[in-house]
Design a protein around this motif. Sequence first.
Motif, PDB file in Angstrom:
ATOM      1  N   PRO A 180       0.810  -1.285  -0.122  1.00 15.45           N
ATOM      2  CA  PRO A 180       0.000  -0.027   0.003  1.00 15.45           C
ATOM      3  C   PRO A 180       0.959   1.238   0.039  1.00 15.45           C
ATOM      4  O   PRO A 180       1.940   1.271   0.723  1.00 15.45           O
ATOM      5  CB  PRO A 180      -0.869  -0.083   1.345  1.00 15.45           C
ATOM      6  CG  PRO A 180      -0.726  -1.505   1.733  1.00 15.45           C
ATOM      7  CD  PRO A 180       0.727  -1.951   1.025  1.00 15.45           C
ATOM      8  N   ARG A 181       0.542   2.346  -0.563  1.00 17.89           N
ATOM      9  CA  ARG A 181       1.183   3.454  -0.839  1.00 17.89           C
ATOM     10  C   ARG A 181       1.396   3.927   0.463  1.00 17.89           C
ATOM     11  O   ARG A 181       0.516   4.195   1.354  1.00 17.89           O
ATOM     12  CB  ARG A 181       0.509   4.469  -1.815  1.00 17.89           C
ATOM     13  CG  ARG A 181       1.812   5.579  -2.051  1.00 17.89           C
ATOM     14  CD  ARG A 181       0.967   6.528  -2.986  1.00 17.89           C
ATOM     15  NE  ARG A 181       0.889   5.935  -4.228  1.00 17.89           N
ATOM     16  CZ  ARG A 181       0.570   6.286  -5.460  1.00 17.89           C
ATOM     17  NH1 ARG A 181      -0.178   7.578  -5.435  1.00 17.89           N
ATOM     18  NH2 ARG A 181       0.594   5.794  -6.782  1.00 17.89           N
ATOM     19  N   LEU A 182       2.693   4.477   0.891  1.00 21.08           N
ATOM     20  CA  LEU A 182       2.735   5.385   1.977  1.00 21.08           C
ATOM     21  C   LEU A 182       1.922   6.722   2.190  1.00 21.08           C
ATOM     22  O   LEU A 182       1.663   7.288   1.146  1.00 21.08           O
ATOM     23  CB  LEU A 182       4.354   5.774   2.099  1.00 21.08           C
ATOM     24  CG  LEU A 182       5.404   4.828   2.683  1.00 21.08           C
ATOM     25  CD1 LEU A 182       5.577   3.917   1.665  1.00 21.08           C
ATOM     26  CD2 LEU A 182       6.450   5.595   3.197  1.00 21.08           C
ATOM     27  N   THR A 219       2.763   9.343   3.032  1.00 22.44           N
ATOM     28  CA  THR A 219       3.404  10.756   2.889  1.00 22.44           C
ATOM     29  C   THR A 219       3.550  10.756   1.406  1.00 22.44           C
ATOM     30  O   THR A 219       3.727  11.814   0.720  1.00 22.44           O
ATOM     31  CB  THR A 219       4.593  10.467   3.455  1.00 22.44           C
ATOM     32  OG1 THR A 219       5.525   9.345   2.976  1.00 22.44           O
ATOM     33  CG2 THR A 219       4.751  10.644   4.688  1.00 22.44           C
ATOM     34  N   HIS A 220       3.001   9.752   0.520  1.00 23.19           N
ATOM     35  CA  HIS A 220       3.264   9.752  -0.918  1.00 23.19           C
ATOM     36  C   HIS A 220       1.777   9.710  -1.526  1.00 23.19           C
ATOM     37  O   HIS A 220       1.479   9.633  -2.566  1.00 23.19           O
ATOM     38  CB  HIS A 220       3.996   8.848  -1.350  1.00 23.19           C
ATOM     39  CG  HIS A 220       5.427   8.994  -1.139  1.00 23.19           C
ATOM     40  ND1 HIS A 220       6.081   8.681  -0.228  1.00 23.19           N
ATOM     41  CD2 HIS A 220       6.519   9.724  -1.835  1.00 23.19           C
ATOM     42  CE1 HIS A 220       7.475   9.080  -0.235  1.00 23.19           C
ATOM     43  NE2 HIS A 220       7.598   9.648  -1.109  1.00 23.19           N
ATOM     44  N   GLU A 221       0.822   9.766  -0.527  1.00 23.90           N
ATOM     45  CA  GLU A 221      -0.741   9.597  -1.059  1.00 23.90           C
ATOM     46  C   GLU A 221      -0.996  10.767  -2.267  1.00 23.90           C
ATOM     47  O   GLU A 221      -1.674  10.020  -3.256  1.00 23.90           O
ATOM     48  CB  GLU A 221      -1.661   9.917  -0.098  1.00 23.90           C
ATOM     49  CG  GLU A 221      -2.750   9.020   0.047  1.00 23.90           C
ATOM     50  CD  GLU A 221      -2.423   7.602  -0.510  1.00 23.90           C
ATOM     51  OE1 GLU A 221      -2.593   7.289  -1.481  1.00 23.90           O
ATOM     52  OE2 GLU A 221      -2.193   6.589   0.541  1.00 23.90           O
ATOM     53  N   GLY A 222      -0.448  11.676  -2.260  1.00 30.29           N
ATOM     54  CA  GLY A 222      -0.742  12.641  -3.369  1.00 30.29           C
ATOM     55  C   GLY A 222       0.077  12.424  -4.623  1.00 30.29           C
ATOM     56  O   GLY A 222      -0.093  13.368  -5.373  1.00 30.29           O
ATOM     57  N   SER A 223       1.034  11.633  -4.402  1.00 32.63           N
ATOM     58  CA  SER A 223       1.984  11.523  -5.730  1.00 32.63           C
ATOM     59  C   SER A 223       1.066  11.169  -6.962  1.00 32.63           C
ATOM     60  O   SER A 223      -0.160  10.493  -7.029  1.00 32.63           O
ATOM     61  CB  SER A 223       2.722  10.075  -5.478  1.00 32.63           C
ATOM     62  OG  SER A 223       3.717  10.562  -4.375  1.00 32.63           O
ATOM     63  N   PRO A 224       1.462  11.748  -7.983  1.00 31.26           N
ATOM     64  CA  PRO A 224       0.781  11.513  -9.313  1.00 31.26           C
ATOM     65  C   PRO A 224       0.942  10.176  -9.797  1.00 31.26           C
ATOM     66  O   PRO A 224       2.037   9.531  -9.412  1.00 31.26           O
ATOM     67  CB  PRO A 224       1.442  12.683 -10.292  1.00 31.26           C
ATOM     68  CG  PRO A 224       2.575  12.963  -9.754  1.00 31.26           C
ATOM     69  CD  PRO A 224       2.476  12.687  -8.146  1.00 31.26           C
TER      70      PRO A 224
END
Lengths: 502, 104, 486
Positions: free
Chosen positions: B91-93, B95-100
């Motif tokens: 699952p994505r961290l 802190t990187h939830e907003g990464s494109p």
Amino acid sequence: MKAQPARASAAAAKLLAGPLTECVACIREGAAIPADMVSASFDRADEVGAGKDALNIFISTDREGATESAKQLTAHLGRAEPLGNLAGVPVALKDNIATLGMPTTCGSRILEGYVSPYEATVVRRLRANGAVIVGKTNMDEFAMGSSTENSAYGPTRNPVDIRRVPGGSSGGSAAAVAAGIVRLALGSETGGSVRQPASFCGVVGVKPTYGRVSRYGLVAFGSSLDQVGVLGRTVEDASIGMEVISGCDPLDSTSADVPVPRYELEKNAGLKGLVIGKPREYFPDGLDPRIAQECERALDAYRELGATVRDVSLPHTSYSIPVYYIIAPAEASSNLARFDGVRYGLRVLSERGLNGMYEETRARGFGPEVTRRVLLGTYVLSAGYYDAYYKKAQAVRTLIAQDFRDVFASGVDVLFTPTTPTPAFELGAVKDAYEMYLSDIFTASANLAGVPAMSVPIGDAAGLPIGGQIIAPHFGESVMFRAAFGLERALAGNFVPGEQDA
Amino acid sequence: MAVTREDVVKVAKLANIAIDETRLDSLALELNAILGHMDELRKVDTARVQTAEGLGSGGQRLRADYGPPDGLASAPATFAPETRDGFVLVPRLATHEGSPERAP
Amino acid sequence: MTAVTEREYEMVVGLEVHVQLKTRTKAFCSCSADFGAPPNTNVCPVCLALPGALPVLNHHAVELAVRAAIALECKVHETSVFARKNYFYPDLPKGYQISQYDKPLAEKGWLTIGELENKTPVRVGITRVHMEEDAGKSVHDRYNGVTAIDLNRAGVPLIEIVSEPDMRSSAEAGAYLRLIKQILSYAGVSDVSMEEGSLRVDANVSARLRGATKLGTKTEIKNVNSFSAVERALDSEFTRQVALLKSGGTVSQQTMLWDGARGETRPSRSKEESHDYRYFPEPDLPPLALDAEWIARVGREIPELPDARRKRLVDEYKITPPDAELLTSSAGFSEYFEAVARASLDPKGAVNWVMGEVSAAVNAAGVHLDEFAVRPADLAELLRMLRDDVVSHTAAKRIFARMVETGKPPVQVAAEEGLQKVDDDSALAGWIDEVLAENPSEAARYRAGETKLQGVLVGLVMKKSKGSADPKKVNQLLPERARGPS
């Protein structure tokens, strides 16, 4: 174990119940075939009720794979290279030793169904010597326990008395040997996990010098304490197994480049002139009188064999358990961090993303004792507590090791002590965590000091086996086996494990 | 130095193990009971002890800089919980939830 | 606007530089350390942290680390200890990084910056050099909602070089980084390429009033991917800190990420989770014991470092110190130069060509000097042809361009392209006549006595001959041909 149609020949069953050397000799001569030995082992497992609903000795077995390896051995017979010292011998492995073709679960939910894609050095050595792996034995989860009650796959029961525990954490391996399913099994030691179940089940259990046997492929618990050990029916069987798995391994930086002696040559060496130390701290006033009595008998036997028994002292002994229960959990808290649900094993997803996955995977994957020790270990390493606990424990550990160096430097060849403070207890009888930890009171010191030690059956208390412990200096396995061979012969006939139903 | 409920929360966070609210107090008690026995060690004078790092002296054995490594009987994709194109997926961290995201 | 403000404040910088060691295999297992393999293919039980696997240290990694430490004037300890740094991250397979903590490989080094820039030399202390392993790679933007993990890089050997907070400006930090890169490249320790990730920098920066002796609260800047970005990030973060302090605020100790696109630092969103790494000695690895004699031998075998080479080039080839500085900025270029200079016996020409044409062509092609098509011996041959007047300067440049494209030796290129000097009168006369015919008005004015047109016409002849005409001869022949055959 699955019921199988083919019943082994009576000859193979007899070989399985006899000394290893006889079995190996028959196979080399072609008088017995390895596949029959495998059948005999599985038949014996059925006969004694090794299955989940009774003794629950194995987490997994592999009759097909074992039969296949046995057939390959037969195909190799008569070729240029001779078969090894364990040709055709069925062997059981504790389930924390990485094995190809069978799961390696460490008795934990977090590794349920995990099959290692590589094999431990000890297993490679066993196979190279012709051993046939029949199954993976039950254990306390990640080797944390002294009763094999902490397994995610249910407790193992003691073949000597099914109401009692077999000891732990290598309880499955000790029970497999005691029940006559195999002559030889591998276990692992961190604080007594081979010697204590050996004592409870009435078999021989050996923990080598730290560095004598490769740890590559042994799932780590307390890395500075862990060693693979052997459980055997007799001192000779154990010495043969030990010799096969010993030796320097380029894949383990802590394995020592020290030549491996022929342990079984000590069989007839005799004990004349040997100095046996009797450390007073291992014979406290409150010691179970039945155990004290059997130990005295063993010491008398030593005197009769021409050895000298000398009272000695290892003054820091009483600190072994506190030191052990700081260092082992500290190392474990770090060693078990790799079980994070990322690359293998259990993964429990959560709404809380990656951190939720970590926390839920580990909460569901680890049982209560593992959780307790990981938290304890994390605590003693954490900022503000490191010096008071971990660093202090390492300093006291140095003093414990120094005690052993001093006593061996004073002219003592080996030490003799009880292996455990009590005989096997009933399932569920020990509820308090610390009380359970005290099962290791006579064994943990050898792990802390790194010296070799073994447990030999010396008698019984109302049918419950009692073990005596022999401790030797670093890389002093030869003299340790010498003392064990002598004691075994002197006490022969007093108590033969498994005899009652063999 | 008694272990508090808050200590258990902190340590569980460090160890990444979810602990049920109802277990926190009892765990604090259990850890205190165990650590109580450890306090024995304070009696030992270790002021002059030179701690040996690791057992067995003589230093570390090194290996030569060539392969191959110890092999794998099967690739990570056969034992990892989730993989794609050879990558292990998690699952994505947060802190990187907003990464494109790149086009799949 | 900040200049005035910042004059009252002083920037204090310390740098942590992570450098990948140039080994074939990883630090603790025999997996290939090469980049570019498909994900999770350079992996084994050890670097995947499979249950039961154990680390064994790479001898060559130790040697390179010791070499780096000595090149940075550090004291290498005969005993150092590996430790576990415990934290969870999906690309950290074991849940801890094997590093060194309270007993590092080497300590107390230094280097001097400023000499190259002709500024007052500043001595920057090196606190420590220690060995550790790299983590894997987390790719957050490849797939929807998930992070993709590649462990090929996990376990690759690194050294971390920690400086003292001895730098006082972003320019000094830049100079320090360039020097570190130069030294490690010369020592053969690493490829030291920020682009390829073999060199990574974290910068600690704080601000304090000038004259103050106490250090201010520092922040750590991460995510910087070039030396110039480090300088810009430091300036930007310093400005932010000073603004905070001027307005009566306080700097909080935290990790900042550099956003190159916006040109600003912003606080890292990763929760700092009290950062309790629970370091303890790595029980799987006994202490690293290094023999004093072995350490000394590694030191003796370190290849020539930039400082020594600069001095030697000036002495040996009689080139100017600024030229030597330029050449030694890269180990490769100075070695290339030496090869050309020795073979051509023309150091001055070698300097000009290596720093001019070669450097431009290598940059344009985006290749490593090792892979550059023009080998030093061929360039030396070209310089000899120039000196012997076999080719003109213009032709030489054209020949070089073809050599870059084809890798052929200069003699062959000159022959194929007809670029050898033509001093044959009839050929020259033909070209001159053509030029005069094609430019009748210039020819007429020239004939009428406008002699300043001589240069223009010679140039046109040179152009027509593609540079192969001997300009001296053309100059001689032109007046004669202009007068006409009549």
